[in-house]
Design a protein around this motif. Structure first.
Motif: not given
Length: 255
Positions: A23, A27, A32-34, A47-50
């Motif tokens: 992570q 990141r 990416w956010e997690t 994995w979060n993109n915006n």
């Protein structure tokens, strides 16, 4: 009828030996956010993109480690009927490794093509992740198959997912690089591996603002640069290849 498209790359999963370390690395490198998944079973991080979930990361299962499977990225490819896709993959010479159903998530099958490259066929229970538009920064922009035989691989995937050939490039000693896509969108390319390449596998390219600026970040976070930034032939973009601190291969792409 299901609205799930056949043959869309829709989710990207990293199997690793260090959840926290992986992570921190991605990141920093991709931006990416997690987020922690709240479902049952082993810990799963998205994995979060915006703010939009595009994939996940989980611990490499003990039986896989015992069998010598290294950390790796695994692409998910959508299908409206995962059982039919798994059965067809087997008829086409592929291997069905595992099938499972996840409540409120969908059904999936971990498959391998005839050359041994592993991927997941995914039938979501709701809307299919991803989209068919141009990839944004932070999304996977290219899906590269390192195959035992690209022509045999092409026969398998085109029959299984309805992909279409786009352009082709002769790479001299490295042979033919065949690009492919779906509904007018180019997804990636496939090639026959040479002795200096890894065993057959899927190689994922993450889009970042500037691969040159990413080199120091990768090295500072414990990753390794395998191929320094190089220009894509005939295009304005650049790519690099690397290995994360746990040993999974990845690539970056910037325009």
């Amino acid at each position: 009828m299901s609205e799930t498209p056949l043959g869309r790359f829709c989710w990207y999963e990293l199997l690793t030996t260090d959840l926290d370390g992986a992570q921190d690395f991605y990141r920093g490198v991709v931006g990416w956010e997690t987020g922690a998944w709240q479902g049952e079973g082993p810990p799963y991080i998205t994995w979060n993109n915006n703010g939009t979930p595009i994939g996940g990361v989980m611990e490499l299962p003990p039986n896989a480690r015992a069998g010598g499977v290294p950390p790796h990225w695994l692409p998910y490819i959508s299908t409206p009927d995962v059982d039919a896709t798994a059965e067809k993959a087997a008829r086409l010479g592929g291997t069905v490794h595992h099938r499972m159903e996840l409540p409120e998530i969908g059904r999936l099958a971990v498959l391998a093509d005839p050359g041994g490259a592993v991927f997941t066929a995914y039938e979501p229970s709701d809307a299919t992740p991803g989209h068919d538009g141009p990839p944004a920064v932070g999304e996977c922009s290219w899906h590269e198959l390192i195959s035992a035989d690209w022509e045999a691989a092409w026969s398998f995937y085109s029959d299984l997912f309805g992909w279409e050939k786009t352009t082709q490039m002769d790479m001299g000693g490295h042979g033919i690089y065949q690009m492919y896509g779906r509904n007018g969108k180019e997804f990636g390319g496939m090639m026959t591996r040479t002795e200096d390449m890894p065993p057959p596998c899927w190689f994922l390219y993450m889009s970042v603002p500037d691969v040159h600026a990413s080199v120091k970040v990768i090295e500072d976070l414990g990753g390794t640069i395998v191929t320094p930034p190089l220009k894509i032939p005939g295009e304005s973009g650049h790519i690099l290849h690397g290995i994360d601190p746990q040993g999974a291969g990845f690539a970056l792409h910037s325009m």
